[in-house]
Design an enzyme around this catalytic site. Structure first.
Site, PDB file in Angstrom:
ATOM      1  N   LYS A  10       0.762  -1.234  -0.126  1.00 37.92           N
ATOM      2  CA  LYS A  10      -0.107  -0.163   0.011  1.00 37.92           C
ATOM      3  C   LYS A  10       0.890   1.415  -0.002  1.00 37.92           C
ATOM      4  CE  LYS A  10      -2.473  -0.876   3.719  1.00 37.92           C
ATOM      5  NZ  LYS A  10      -1.752  -2.341   4.436  1.00 37.92           N
TER       6      LYS A  10
ATOM      7  N   ARG B 108      -9.665   0.787   8.761  1.00 35.77           N
ATOM      8  CA  ARG B 108      -9.141  -0.586   8.829  1.00 35.77           C
ATOM      9  C   ARG B 108     -10.350  -1.459   9.524  1.00 35.77           C
ATOM     10  NH1 ARG B 108      -3.306   0.178   8.872  1.00 35.77           N
ATOM     11  NH2 ARG B 108      -2.276  -1.876   9.201  1.00 35.77           N
TER      12      ARG B 108
ATOM     13  N   ARG C 209      11.471  -6.312   4.935  1.00 33.46           N
ATOM     14  CA  ARG C 209      11.110  -5.118   5.107  1.00 33.46           C
ATOM     15  C   ARG C 209      12.132  -4.592   6.129  1.00 33.46           C
ATOM     16  NH1 ARG C 209       5.131  -2.672   5.303  1.00 33.46           N
ATOM     17  NH2 ARG C 209       4.983  -3.550   7.372  1.00 33.46           N
TER      18      ARG C 209
ATOM     19  N   ARG D 288      10.996  -3.614  11.733  1.00 37.40           N
ATOM     20  CA  ARG D 288       9.908  -3.116  12.655  1.00 37.40           C
ATOM     21  C   ARG D 288       9.567  -4.283  13.788  1.00 37.40           C
ATOM     22  NH1 ARG D 288       5.435  -0.734   8.818  1.00 37.40           N
ATOM     23  NH2 ARG D 288       4.006  -1.663  10.200  1.00 37.40           N
TER      24      ARG D 288
ATOM     25  N   ARG E  50      -1.274  -9.916  12.789  1.00 39.61           N
ATOM     26  CA  ARG E  50      -1.632  -8.874  12.001  1.00 39.61           C
ATOM     27  C   ARG E  50      -2.631  -9.326  10.921  1.00 39.61           C
ATOM     28  NH1 ARG E  50       3.468  -6.327  10.272  1.00 39.61           N
ATOM     29  NH2 ARG E  50       2.303  -4.401   9.793  1.00 39.61           N
TER      30      ARG E  50
HETATM   31  P1  AMP Z   1       0.826   0.094   9.290  1.00 37.35           P
HETATM   32  O1  AMP Z   1       2.225   0.686   9.188  1.00 37.35           O
HETATM   33  O2  AMP Z   1      -0.393   0.491   8.382  1.00 37.35           O
HETATM   34  O3  AMP Z   1       0.721  -1.416   8.895  1.00 37.35           O
HETATM   35  O4  AMP Z   1       0.196   0.250  10.470  1.00 37.35           O
HETATM   36  C1  AMP Z   1       0.985  -0.233  11.840  1.00 37.35           C
HETATM   37  C2  AMP Z   1       0.071  -0.387  12.969  1.00 37.35           C
HETATM   38  O5  AMP Z   1      -0.540   1.013  13.269  1.00 37.35           O
HETATM   39  C3  AMP Z   1      -0.764  -1.365  12.941  1.00 37.35           C
HETATM   40  O6  AMP Z   1      -0.569  -2.541  13.163  1.00 37.35           O
HETATM   41  C4  AMP Z   1      -1.788  -0.787  13.888  1.00 37.35           C
HETATM   42  O7  AMP Z   1      -1.381  -1.250  15.250  1.00 37.35           O
HETATM   43  C5  AMP Z   1      -1.446   0.592  13.787  1.00 37.35           C
HETATM   44  N1  AMP Z   1      -2.612   1.299  12.728  1.00 37.35           N
HETATM   45  C6  AMP Z   1      -2.527   1.853  11.704  1.00 37.35           C
HETATM   46  N2  AMP Z   1      -3.515   2.063  11.060  1.00 37.35           N
HETATM   47  C7  AMP Z   1      -4.506   1.833  11.742  1.00 37.35           C
HETATM   48  C8  AMP Z   1      -5.940   1.894  11.850  1.00 37.35           C
HETATM   49  N3  AMP Z   1      -6.595   2.664  10.456  1.00 37.35           N
HETATM   50  N4  AMP Z   1      -6.756   1.403  12.717  1.00 37.35           N
HETATM   51  C9  AMP Z   1      -6.290   0.821  13.681  1.00 37.35           C
HETATM   52  N5  AMP Z   1      -5.016   0.620  13.890  1.00 37.35           N
HETATM   53  C10 AMP Z   1      -4.250   1.373  12.956  1.00 37.35           C
END
Ligand code: AMP
Length: 210
Positions: free
Chosen positions: A13, A88, A123, A156, A167
């Site tokens: 994404k 999400r 990553r 990460r 996840r």
């Molecule tokens: P990402 O980098 O988008 O994978 O986000 C990393 C982490 O941030 C996720 O695993 C969640 O813990 C939190 N997070 C990011 N976006 C959201 C969202 N829209 N709703 C809830 N948690 C989020």
């Protein structure tokens, strides 16, 4: 244009958001990046979000909804924006509707779980500025060092294999229903993630017009 990028963690994404952003001249809003920045600076938001993030769980809806609401009110969002990693949950999608946001396109990047697991293991992120790299697709010029700020690249915490499965489970249970939500509105377009990033980008740009 207001665009949402949906897809499992590691579906690409962020990379596709950069491509669309360059193409249309609109900013990307990544809730993951906003939250990681908050954790890095130790702000109250970061303190609230850290434990859920480290465990691969979603941060509470009201927390992320607040982040997005503030961000889309900024001047650079007037012509549109790309939401990467939000909504999400169906409740987050409903919150966008309640804010009066009309989404033009939702691009769903489809990538098999096994491919995701392989990709996430490659990553790396910069512990200094947060820039993102991938050993196979976007390698840094010097191994283990950020091209932008020279700090060390790390895995990460939530990309560690034990957390990745959690996840993916969260994605299937809580985020997949968001697809049906936008499909019913007629704005959902599905794109199969390709082996080469640029091949996926070509399909994504086409899907924005279709
Ligand atoms: P990402 O980098 O988008 O994978 O986000 C990393 C982490 O941030 C996720 O695993 C969640 O813990 C939190 N997070 C990011 N976006 C959201 C969202 N829209 N709703 C809830 N948690 C989020």
């Amino acid at each position: 244009m207001k665009i949402i990028l949906l897809g499992a963690p590691g579906a690409g994404k962020g990379t596709q958001a950069e491509v669309i952003s360059g193409h249309l001249g609109i900013p990307t809003i990544s809730t993951g990046n906003c939250l990681r920045e908050a954790v890095r600076t130790g702000s109250p938001l970061g303190i609230k979000a850290k434990e859920d993030m480290d465990r691969g769980r979603l941060v509470p809806d009201e927390v992320v909804i607040g982040v997005v609401k503030d961000r889309i009110a900024m001047d650079d969002c007037k012509k549109g924006y790309i939401l990467d990693g939000f909504p999400r949950t169906v409740a987050q999608a409903q919150a966008l509707d309640a804010m009066g946001v009309e989404i033009d396109r939702v691009i769903d990047l489809e990538v098999a779980d096994e491919t995701i697991k392989r990709r996430l293991s490659g990553r790396r992120v910069c512990e200094g500025c947060g820039a993102s790299y991938h050993l196979d697709y976007k390698a840094p010029k010097r191994e283990g060092i950020c091209d932008l700020c020279g700090k060390a690249l790390v895995i990460r915490k939530d990309d560690e294999p034990a957390t990745v499965q959690d996840r993916l489970n969260v994605y299937h249970q809580q985020t997949e229903p968001v697809k049906a939500y936008y499909s019913a509105k007629g704005v959902l377009r599905q794109v199969e993630g390709q082996e080469k990033v640029e091949d996926t980008s070509a399909l994504v740009l086409k899907a924005l017009e279709a």
